[in-house]
Design a protein around this motif. Structure first.
Motif, PDB file in Angstrom:
ATOM      1  N   PHE A 292      -5.210   3.677  -0.937  1.00 18.15           N
ATOM      2  CA  PHE A 292      -5.576   3.946   0.408  1.00 18.15           C
ATOM      3  C   PHE A 292      -4.379   3.373   1.305  1.00 18.15           C
ATOM      4  O   PHE A 292      -3.859   4.269   2.221  1.00 18.15           O
ATOM      5  CB  PHE A 292      -6.615   3.431   0.945  1.00 18.15           C
ATOM      6  N   LEU A 293      -3.635   2.464   0.939  1.00 18.29           N
ATOM      7  CA  LEU A 293      -2.458   1.834   1.826  1.00 18.29           C
ATOM      8  C   LEU A 293      -1.241   2.883   1.544  1.00 18.29           C
ATOM      9  O   LEU A 293      -0.629   3.346   2.390  1.00 18.29           O
ATOM     10  CB  LEU A 293      -1.924   0.487   1.329  1.00 18.29           C
TER      11      LEU A 293
ATOM     12  N   VAL B 116      -7.331   0.604  -5.595  1.00 20.51           N
ATOM     13  CA  VAL B 116      -8.054   1.316  -4.858  1.00 20.51           C
ATOM     14  C   VAL B 116      -7.369   1.211  -3.393  1.00 20.51           C
ATOM     15  O   VAL B 116      -7.099   1.836  -2.612  1.00 20.51           O
ATOM     16  CB  VAL B 116      -9.710   1.680  -4.771  1.00 20.51           C
ATOM     17  N   GLN B 117      -7.293  -0.149  -3.341  1.00 25.84           N
ATOM     18  CA  GLN B 117      -6.783  -0.746  -1.797  1.00 25.84           C
ATOM     19  C   GLN B 117      -5.186  -0.095  -1.794  1.00 25.84           C
ATOM     20  O   GLN B 117      -4.835   0.288  -0.881  1.00 25.84           O
ATOM     21  CB  GLN B 117      -6.841  -2.155  -1.906  1.00 25.84           C
TER      22      GLN B 117
ATOM     23  N   TYR C 216     -11.423   6.325   4.371  1.00 28.55           N
ATOM     24  CA  TYR C 216     -12.163   5.612   3.235  1.00 28.55           C
ATOM     25  C   TYR C 216     -13.506   5.775   2.755  1.00 28.55           C
ATOM     26  O   TYR C 216     -13.957   5.986   1.706  1.00 28.55           O
ATOM     27  CB  TYR C 216     -12.023   3.982   3.912  1.00 28.55           C
TER      28      TYR C 216
ATOM     29  N   ARG D 295      -2.530  11.355  10.422  1.00 26.09           N
ATOM     30  CA  ARG D 295      -1.148  11.196  10.581  1.00 26.09           C
ATOM     31  C   ARG D 295      -0.783  10.337  11.743  1.00 26.09           C
ATOM     32  O   ARG D 295       0.106   9.675  12.140  1.00 26.09           O
ATOM     33  CB  ARG D 295      -0.543  12.408  10.734  1.00 26.09           C
TER      34      ARG D 295
ATOM     35  N   ALA E 102      -9.144   5.677   9.644  1.00 25.95           N
ATOM     36  CA  ALA E 102      -8.785   4.863   8.411  1.00 25.95           C
ATOM     37  C   ALA E 102     -10.403   4.802   7.862  1.00 25.95           C
ATOM     38  O   ALA E 102     -10.361   5.133   6.688  1.00 25.95           O
ATOM     39  CB  ALA E 102      -8.446   3.626   8.764  1.00 25.95           C
ATOM     40  N   ALA E 103     -11.413   4.423   8.712  1.00 28.15           N
ATOM     41  CA  ALA E 103     -12.756   4.438   8.192  1.00 28.15           C
ATOM     42  C   ALA E 103     -13.313   5.747   7.705  1.00 28.15           C
ATOM     43  O   ALA E 103     -13.588   5.891   6.583  1.00 28.15           O
ATOM     44  CB  ALA E 103     -13.691   3.935   9.234  1.00 28.15           C
TER      45      ALA E 103
ATOM     46  N   SER F 193     -13.848   6.962  -0.777  1.00 28.60           N
ATOM     47  CA  SER F 193     -13.411   5.931  -1.697  1.00 28.60           C
ATOM     48  C   SER F 193     -14.150   5.632  -2.912  1.00 28.60           C
ATOM     49  O   SER F 193     -13.655   5.106  -4.055  1.00 28.60           O
ATOM     50  CB  SER F 193     -13.868   4.615  -0.715  1.00 28.60           C
TER      51      SER F 193
ATOM     52  N   TRP G  87      -2.175   6.162   3.477  1.00 26.24           N
ATOM     53  CA  TRP G  87      -2.238   5.814   4.849  1.00 26.24           C
ATOM     54  C   TRP G  87      -0.806   5.930   5.317  1.00 26.24           C
ATOM     55  O   TRP G  87      -0.064   6.477   6.230  1.00 26.24           O
ATOM     56  CB  TRP G  87      -2.901   4.550   5.189  1.00 26.24           C
TER      57      TRP G  87
ATOM     58  N   GLU H 102     -10.728  -2.333  -7.914  1.00 30.10           N
ATOM     59  CA  GLU H 102     -10.610  -2.514  -6.535  1.00 30.10           C
ATOM     60  C   GLU H 102      -9.345  -2.792  -5.978  1.00 30.10           C
ATOM     61  O   GLU H 102      -8.890  -2.277  -4.739  1.00 30.10           O
ATOM     62  CB  GLU H 102     -11.586  -3.563  -6.378  1.00 30.10           C
ATOM     63  N   ASP H 103      -8.548  -3.587  -6.623  1.00 31.36           N
ATOM     64  CA  ASP H 103      -7.120  -3.807  -6.178  1.00 31.36           C
ATOM     65  C   ASP H 103      -6.211  -2.499  -6.011  1.00 31.36           C
ATOM     66  O   ASP H 103      -5.549  -2.332  -5.289  1.00 31.36           O
ATOM     67  CB  ASP H 103      -6.540  -4.803  -7.231  1.00 31.36           C
TER      68      ASP H 103
END
Lengths: 172, 244
Positions: A42-43, A38-39, A13, A2, A9-10, A17, A46, A35-36
């Motif tokens: 996470f965005l 998954v991005q 992921y 938060r 972030a790492a 991931s 986040w 993959e698109d």
């Protein structure tokens, strides 16, 4: 997470991931598209970390919900409808050999879930897969399977009841 | 629709697949504040997540990691050092423990994640961090939590002892310290080490001992003089009953 701290972030992921990618790939059936997505997962997680409410379930459950919803949205789009659909469970050898977990208890839990699904009648398992990985409503399932809506509801209800009982044993 | 009927629909509701008229009936029931069904809703989410893990495992390409981290936190997120490895290892361990806790302990996940963030910044010794990770990963480790007030989760292991992960602890005068206690059944509390919280109120305290869980009634913490005490001199808190 938060507070968007360095390294968070790492960590986020690296922890989730592989699981997220696997679920998304199972639904959309394309590595490039997965993959698109998954991005995007996470965005979204986040940017909406402040919306995560632990009282509504664990972090992994929340992330998987986001991943599934985005993937199902894609499959309902024009591009997604053209994909090749996989409607079976992974074979047991593949599942055992390439599970996500190294912790024995987690592996046991995953195996119980898998065993519970294996133990379902074929038609029950089919409606579960259609619901979770195809995102079909019971009305849509009835059309797809050529069965009365009431029959599909009965299969779904009994399948979910079996899974609930199995997972309750794990949690107990 | 009664509670039993509502609970039969919660997984589909969470999957956004429940249709009317059941959907509106379930939503009306939940909006009425039924605590039992809200709890069942959490279990439904966990069940849905568990079912989704039956997919065959697949690994994304390394370039996806770079893409995602640059999107989330910019190029600095890609810097790798020992602490980021340690943070990952601990995150994985905490996630493993949290999943193991399953439905019953789902609400502790946020606390664990906060502890991870605290650990990342704590600068504790590498050996201590590794031992903490091993403690959490040990399959025989059990978890008990305290109720109310400052948050605290105890991890209990017959061979490794007690690990406390706490937050929201009050800062103390230098003349005072926190002291953990193992309380055997029918006997006086045994001292289980001194610790001080970090500035953000979080603390991780590990006390190595042989622990007979069948003979242990509870774990607790009290505020004591800086040199510690042989018996609690203030009211214990973070009290967690073992085996409850």
């Amino acid at each position: 997470m938060r507070r968007k701290e360095h390294g968070a972030a790492a960590d986020l992921y690296d922890t989730y991931s592989r699981l997220v990618f696997s679920v998304v790939l199972r639904i959309v059936q394309s590595r490039e598209t997965a993959e698109d997505l998954v991005q995007e997962v996470f965005l979204r997680v986040w940017n909406r970390a402040d919306q995560f409410d632990p009282a509504r379930g664990g972090l992994s459950a929340w992330i998987l919900t986001v991943a599934r919803n985005l993937s199902i949205d894609y499959t309902r789009s024009a591009a997604g409808k053209a994909r090749l659909v996989e409607t079976s469970l992974p074979d047991r050898e593949t599942f055992e050999a390439t599970g996500f977990f190294t912790d024995p208890l987690q592996i046991d839990r995953a195996r119980r879930v898998r065993a519970a699904l294996d133990a379902l009648e074929e038609r029950q398992r089919q409606v579960i897969l259609l619901a979770y990985f195809e995102g079909l409503s019971q009305t849509e399932m009835a059309t797809r399977l050529g069965q009365p809506l009431g029959t599909v509801k009965t299969w779904t209800r009994s399948a979910l009841q079996t899974l609930r009982e199995q997972l309750a044993e794990v949690a107990a | 629709m009664n509670c039993d009927e509502v609970r039969g629909h919660l997984e589909l509701l969470e999957l956004d697949l429940l249709e009317d008229p059941e959907r509106s009936e379930v939503e009306t029931h939940l909006a009425g504040g039924c605590a039992v069904c809200r709890e069942a809703l959490e279990r439904a989410r966990e069940l849905n997540a568990a079912v989704m893990t039956i997919v065959p495992a697949a690994t994304p390409s390394p370039r996806l990691r770079r893409r995602v981290l640059q999107t989330l936190a910019g190029p600095t997120a890609l810097r790798a050092n020992w602490w980021s490895w340690a943070g990952y290892a601990l995150a994985a361990s905490l996630a493993a423990v949290t999943l193991w806790q399953g439905v019953r302990y789902a609400q502790q996940e946020q606390r664990l994640q906060q502890s991870l963030a605290a650990l990342e910044q704590s600068g504790i010794a590498r050996q201590e961090l590794q031992q903490t990770i091993q403690f959490l990963r040990d399959p025989v480790t059990q978890v008990v939590s305290s109720g109310g007030g400052p948050g605290g989760v105890y991890y209990l292991n017959p061979k490794r002892g007690v690990l406390l992960i706490a937050d929201n602890l009050q800062p103390l005068d230098p003349s005072r310290t926190y002291q953990m206690w193992v309380i055997p059944k029918g006997r006086d509390p045994r001292p289980a080490g001194l610790f001080r919280p970090r500035r953000d109120g979080s603390a991780i305290h590990r006390f190595q001992t042989w622990l007979d869980l069948s003979e242990t009634a509870a774990i607790a913490v009290s505020v004591e003089p800086s040199s510690g005490s042989q018996a609690p001199t203030s009211t214990p808190f973070l009290l967690a009953k073992v085996g409850s």
